[in-house]
Design a protein around this motif. Sequence first.
Motif: not given
Length: 123
Positions: A23-27, A62-68, A70-85
């Motif tokens: 939540r509160n990401t590019g979504l 399509s409600h988002l393009d490939n760049d969007q 990719r950016a959304l998934m990167k943001e979520i992965v970064n948050r999950l990584y930061t959470f875990n570490i």
Amino acid sequence: MNRGDEKRIAVRMAKTLAMMCVRNTGLETLHAGVVPITHTGDYSDVRVIDADGREIAWNDVSHLDNDQMRALMKEIVNRLYTFNISIDDQEFRDRVDRWARIADRWDEPDPDLEFFRKLAEED
């Protein structure tokens, strides 16, 4: 630990991770804007006209393009990584507890029975 405790912890973790890392990401950007009106309830009566004049059914757009994406998934992965570490940091865990209390008000999750099937298909 008994199965009930495991389920309770899994429910709380799922809701907390969703609250803090998804939540509160590019979504939110995707969610923002004007919601089209539908009389059918399934948006099959809504059309989009693109810059070339093509009329596209809302459900086919399509409600988002490939760049969007990719950016959304990167943001979520970064948050999950930061959470875990960060989970061993007491100040961070205090923040997690505060967010968890908010997420506790969300609906209880249901098992996603398609999850393993889809993973198996992608193997």
